[in-house]
Design a protein around this motif. Structure first.
Motif, PDB file in Angstrom:
ATOM      1  N   GLN A 447       0.833  -1.204   0.000  1.00  0.00           N
ATOM      2  CA  GLN A 447       0.000   0.000   0.000  1.00  0.00           C
ATOM      3  C   GLN A 447       0.873   1.262   0.000  1.00  0.00           C
ATOM      4  O   GLN A 447       0.595   2.223  -0.740  1.00  0.00           O
ATOM      5  N   GLU A 448       1.921   1.272   0.815  1.00  0.00           N
ATOM      6  CA  GLU A 448       2.792   2.447   0.835  1.00  0.00           C
ATOM      7  C   GLU A 448       3.502   2.609  -0.497  1.00  0.00           C
ATOM      8  O   GLU A 448       3.612   3.730  -1.029  1.00  0.00           O
ATOM      9  N   ARG A 449       4.000   1.508  -1.059  1.00  0.00           N
ATOM     10  CA  ARG A 449       4.657   1.574  -2.368  1.00  0.00           C
ATOM     11  C   ARG A 449       3.710   2.139  -3.425  1.00  0.00           C
ATOM     12  O   ARG A 449       4.112   2.955  -4.268  1.00  0.00           O
ATOM     13  N   ALA A 450       2.450   1.720  -3.376  1.00  0.00           N
ATOM     14  CA  ALA A 450       1.474   2.169  -4.368  1.00  0.00           C
ATOM     15  C   ALA A 450       1.246   3.673  -4.285  1.00  0.00           C
ATOM     16  O   ALA A 450       1.215   4.367  -5.314  1.00  0.00           O
ATOM     17  N   LEU A 451       1.109   4.181  -3.080  1.00  0.00           N
ATOM     18  CA  LEU A 451       0.866   5.612  -2.930  1.00  0.00           C
ATOM     19  C   LEU A 451       2.102   6.429  -3.305  1.00  0.00           C
ATOM     20  O   LEU A 451       1.984   7.525  -3.860  1.00  0.00           O
ATOM     21  N   ASN A 452       3.278   5.907  -3.004  1.00  0.00           N
ATOM     22  CA  ASN A 452       4.493   6.597  -3.436  1.00  0.00           C
ATOM     23  C   ASN A 452       4.578   6.644  -4.961  1.00  0.00           C
ATOM     24  O   ASN A 452       4.964   7.662  -5.542  1.00  0.00           O
ATOM     25  N   GLN A 453       4.208   5.542  -5.626  1.00  0.00           N
ATOM     26  CA  GLN A 453       4.240   5.531  -7.086  1.00  0.00           C
ATOM     27  C   GLN A 453       3.165   6.438  -7.660  1.00  0.00           C
ATOM     28  O   GLN A 453       3.381   7.095  -8.690  1.00  0.00           O
ATOM     29  N   ASN A 500      -8.858  -2.146  -2.471  1.00  0.00           N
ATOM     30  CA  ASN A 500      -7.992  -3.183  -1.882  1.00  0.00           C
ATOM     31  C   ASN A 500      -7.680  -4.303  -2.872  1.00  0.00           C
ATOM     32  O   ASN A 500      -7.741  -5.498  -2.551  1.00  0.00           O
ATOM     33  N   ARG A 501      -7.334  -3.902  -4.111  1.00  0.00           N
ATOM     34  CA  ARG A 501      -7.029  -4.907  -5.133  1.00  0.00           C
ATOM     35  C   ARG A 501      -5.766  -4.505  -5.907  1.00  0.00           C
ATOM     36  O   ARG A 501      -5.701  -4.635  -7.125  1.00  0.00           O
ATOM     37  N   LEU A 502      -4.760  -4.048  -5.206  1.00  0.00           N
ATOM     38  CA  LEU A 502      -3.521  -3.627  -5.836  1.00  0.00           C
ATOM     39  C   LEU A 502      -2.873  -4.790  -6.574  1.00  0.00           C
ATOM     40  O   LEU A 502      -2.770  -5.904  -6.047  1.00  0.00           O
ATOM     41  N   ASP A 503      -2.418  -4.507  -7.790  1.00  0.00           N
ATOM     42  CA  ASP A 503      -1.758  -5.500  -8.636  1.00  0.00           C
ATOM     43  C   ASP A 503      -0.247  -5.358  -8.442  1.00  0.00           C
ATOM     44  O   ASP A 503       0.366  -4.400  -8.904  1.00  0.00           O
TER      45      ASP A 503
END
Length: 929
Positions: A447-453, A500-503
């Protein structure tokens, strides 16, 4: 440094802005997009750098400013890209050899083919052999030599006026400064606003980030309220930041399509290239992507408004460049001579250009610029905006409206029917990320990686390059595709996060492809809440948390160490670093609190140092308590990455204990040494302290000191094995004062110990009695030498002329500075001298002894006066100079204040410290792995 002006009429500040959009090619071959960078390197950046190096080798005293954008910096340090560029150069060299063969019987083109081969060979040799693929290295060296001032621009060259929120603007600025400081090793003094685009409120962001100046379009300054009395020929203050106006005349002479120098018929024709003229089969091995395009081999001159172009003569064009350089300097002389009689300060002409103009678009541009820099000597003084501010801070404060450069001057290029469709999507993305920034995912989680990206994708979508290309109609489909791709990536991440379905694979692909700003933290987009200057207290979980150990912390402190720890920790907190400080509890009670974003933990000990116990025994007790408290803090955040930062020997045992028992890397700042303070080791206690200092130096993973003087002292005494970095002290903004309201009042602030040299100042004051019977001295501070100094004042007949105030608060200190005609710091030993910086920041002229860090901070007769340590007569001379020359004193005060706010802000110190923390963390991770 500003060049000596002599009889010259004023200053010329040339500024080149280097930027290209970010491209990360993951293939082994050169992409068409990457070719933009390779062309700029070959035709602009490397020729300019080589030209500047030649000037430096010739002894030419030149200065100019270079702005490097974060996307460009990021691409220049990419290892795979460096390797591909080397192959690109080899390919061009091969084509250059074939061109020599092809043109060998053509008297017009053969000499030109040989010239291109020589030029390419020189560029290749410099890049591969001299620079080892690192173009930033020679630029840093030119900066160290005093020729270049290096600054930066917004993170992805985002056009700030058309962003919806200050939160997004602040993120563009802060991300840029973080990357620049981490890569270059120092913070920039100024910033280039992308496309020269200003909108009201930007100055508040820049001031909060420690920026000293920016450039504004000429009409933006001329339309300010109240009317600017110096036109664009001196900086003005906008909020707390200096704004320089772009000079229209110099712009017109270079940029004008009809009258500018680059349009001269003798110059090389840009649009005629063998990439379009010659047989495709001959060219194919040398064409990027197998597509016809520019190769850089151009054999014709502009000639005129005709399709029939004549052969290019480089020597004739070279001579024309010299003529145009002479014309340019002659025009600056006339311009500056006129304005020097019209305005009350030395005028400055600020001439900014895109760096790619020189060499790429205007082939002779680097030669012309070199001639300008040569011919300026003795006619106009070359300077940089930062150096000019040091001597000439702005005296007028104004309010400005929106403005930009480019057609129309008010955003038209970046907002028009060709690109207006993009802004609703960009604004919606800003709002979405600000909303998501409030969440708190686990550090390192998907989740943190996704928001940073997502933050990276938004920054890349905001690049001003896309609306610019859509307006000019050059590579429209490419710009549209890049803009929509980044927006699509952003909104997909947001949808996947919310459902809540991050790939994981999709995210990993984006992280590899769009990998700019590896330390970016999405929490930058949290809206302003409690904090300094409206900035949120946000912890960047990608940075290690810092556990600082210090035996003193305001308001309970003895000297400058506690002030240093407070201001550094708060500046780090403002930059998103989680900082915990362990310090002595003044009341014997254990407690914790948060102050300006810093977690303070007050640690009690069994006995206090004021009690009559063995001092070293108390130090040991205190360190045992520090170690226990430190373990509790570390244990409260399992999985969090930490660094220890110890300040001086009084916390050495506790720091080493935590380092060894928890495996946490240790940074140590050595503020002073026992041998230095006492000019040797004369008793058992001093020897014991020296032993503790040696252990701290030997055990630390990295060391910091505040001056080159201290660096030499530490190396001489301890021969450290770890890296030793000089990071100077900083100073807070001080309330402005008008020095000298109380006649001949002299002020000293500091601890009353022998090494501070107050006895020298008392002796000098005694010698001044016959010249200045009204002169009086305020001694602000406490310490073991106080009684002896009071007795000495009486013995010298100064009892009624010296006021001993005892320890003073910062508020009282500021009041004393407002009363002082001059501040004197006569130290016999001084690692740095932060009190001198504080006086300079207030605009008070200073006199310091020529020792230690003081000699590095104060430049004699420019930012203050210096004298030989312990030399009473020399100090007396300096005091007489101040008292007899109020104009000189005022100028020293102004220059000193400008120097402090340029080089010694806590924001700058924190950025350099954070860069060191990152290096220590990386080294520790490599060793652990």
């Amino acid at each position: 440094m500003v060049a000596s002006i002599g009889n010259n009429p004023g200053y010329l500040a040339l500024l080149l802005h280097a930027h290209l959009p970010f491209v990360h090619n993951q293939e082994s071959y050169t992409s068409l997009e990457e070719k933009w960078l390779f062309e700029a390197l070959t035709e602009s950046y490397l020729p300019l750098t080589l030209n500047w190096e030649h000037l430096a080798a010739e002894g030419v005293d030149f200065r100019l400013t270079l702005s490097l954008s974060p996307p460009l910096i990021s691409m220049l340090v990419e290892p795979a890209l460096r390797e591909r560029y080397g192959r690109y150069l080899d390919n061009l060299l091969e084509l250059a050899g074939r061109e020599i063969e092809r043109t060998r019987h053509d008297p017009a083109f053969a000499p030109l083919a040989e010239f291109y081969h020589r030029r390419l060979a020189a560029v290749t040799r410099a890049y591969k052999e001299n620079y080892q693929g690192d173009l930033l290295a020679p630029l840093k060296k030119l900066r160290e030599q005093g020729h270049l001032e290096l600054i930066t621009t917004a993170a992805t060259h985002g056009y700030l006026p058309l962003m919806l929120t200050d939160t997004a603007r602040r993120a563009q600025v802060r991300v840029a400064l973080d990357l620049f400081s981490a890569t270059m090793g120092f913070p920039p003094a100024g910033i280039w606003l992308p496309e020269c685009g200003y909108t009201p409120g930007v100055e508040k962001i820049l001031q909060a980030e420690g920026i000293k100046y920016f450039i504004v379009a000429s009409h933006g300054m001329l339309g300010a309220v109240p009317t600017v009395t110096t036109a664009v020929y001196a900086p003005v203050k906008v909020g707390g930041v200096a704004a320089f106006g772009r000079d229209w005349e110099t712009s017109h002479q270079v940029w004008s399509r009809t009258e500018g120098y680059p349009g001269d018929p003798a110059y090389r024709e840009f649009y005629r290239d063998i990439g379009y003229d010659l047989d495709f089969n001959y060219l194919e091995p040398y064409l990027v992507g197998g597509v016809r395009g520019d190769t850089g081999f151009k054999y014709y001159r502009i000639t005129g408004k005709t399709e029939a172009k004549e052969p290019y003569d480089y020597q004739a064009a070279r001579e024309r460049a010299r003529e145009h350089a002479r014309d340019f300097i002659a025009n600056r002389e006339r311009q500056l001579s006129y304005w020097s009689g019209e305005i009350p300060v030395q005028p400055i002409v600020v001439a900014p250009y895109d760096a790619e103009l020189f060499g790429h678009w205007w082939f002779e541009g680097p030669d012309w610029l070199g001639d300008v820099l040569r011919q300026a000597a003795g006619r106009v003084s070359l300077t940089t905006p930062g150096a000019y501010l040091e001597q000439h801070p702005p005296h007028q404060e104004v309010t400005m409206g929106p403005s930009s450069w480019g057609e129309g001057g008010y955003n038209r290029v970046w907002l028009n029917p060709a690109n207006d469709w993009a802004y609703p999507h960009l604004h919606r993305a800003e709002q979405a990320l600000i909303k998501l920034a409030a969440v708190n995912p686990q550090p390192g989680s998907l989740q943190e990686r996704a928001l940073n990206q997502a933050a990276r994708e938004l920054l890349l979508a905001q690049s001003s390059d896309w609306p610019f290309i859509l307006t000019t109609g050059t590579t429209v489909e490419y710009a549209r595709r890049r803009l929509l791709e980044h927006l699509d990536n952003f909104f997909r991440i947001c949808r996947d996060f919310e459902h809540n379905r991050l790939d994981r694979d999709f995210l990993a692909g984006l992280e590899n492809r769009n990998n700019i700003f590896p330390h970016l933290d999405f929490r930058l987009y949290r809206q302003a809440g409690p904090g300094v200057a409206g900035r949120p207290v946000v912890h960047n979980k990608r940075e290690p948390a810092i556990l600082m150990l210090s035996w003193e912390f305001p308001p309970h402190h003895v000297g400058g160490l506690g002030i240093h720890v407070r201001d550094l920790s708060q500046a780090l907190a403002r930059q998103g670093v989680e900082v915990h400080v362990l310090t002595r509890s003044p009341g014997g009670e254990r407690s914790s609190t948060i102050q300006e974003g810093v977690y303070l933990h007050y640690v009690p000990t069994y006995q206090q140092p004021e009690q009559e116990i063995d001092f070293l025994s108390w130090v040991l007790q205190f360190n045992l308590a520090l170690a226990d408290a430190g373990r509790e803090v570390l244990a409260a955040a399992p999985g969090r990455e930490w660094l220890l930062h110890a300040h001086d020997w009084l916390v050495a045992y506790g720091a080493r204990e935590l380092q060894e028992t928890t495996g946490t890397p240790l940074v140590a700042t050595i503020h002073a040494t026992e041998a230095g303070r006492n000019h040797g080791l004369h008793n058992r206690i001093q020897q014991a302290i020296n032993y503790i200092e040696a252990g701290l130096v030997a055990g630390a993973d990295s060391l910091i000191c505040c001056s080159r003087y201290m660096e030499e002292e530490i190396r001489r005494l301890f021969q450290p094995g770890a890296a030793l970095t000089v990071i100077p002290n900083g100073v807070r903004a001080m309330p402005p004062v008008t020095p000298g309201r109380e006649g001949q009042t002299i002020l000293f602030i500091g601890r009353l110990v022998v090494e501070k040299g107050v006895q020298v100042l008392l002796a000098a004051l005694a010698r001044l009695q016959h010249l200045y019977p009204a002169a009086r001295l305020i001694v602000a501070g406490a310490g073991p030498y106080a009684t002896e100094l009071q007795n000495l004042a009486g013995n010298l007949g100064l009892a009624g002329r010296v006021e001993f105030t005892g320890f003073v608060s910062e508020e009282v200190r500021n009041q004393l500075l407002a009363r002082a005609r001059v501040a004197v710091f006569p130290s016999l030993y001084e690692p740095f001298g932060i009190v001198a910086l504080e006086a300079m920041a207030a605009g008070v002229p200073v006199i310091v002894s020529r020792t230690g860090g003081l000699a590095e901070v104060v430049e004699d007769k420019r930012t203050g006066l210096t004298f030989n340590p312990g030399d009473v007569a020399d100090l007396e001379r300096c005091l007489v100079t101040i008292f007899q020359n109020p104009g000189v004193a005022a100028e020293l005060g102004r220059n000193g204040q400008a120097r402090v706010y340029r080089d010694y802000t806590w924001e700058a110190v924190a950025r350099r410290t954070l860069a060191l923390y990152r290096d220590v963390r990386q080294d520790h991770s490599l060793m652990a792995g």
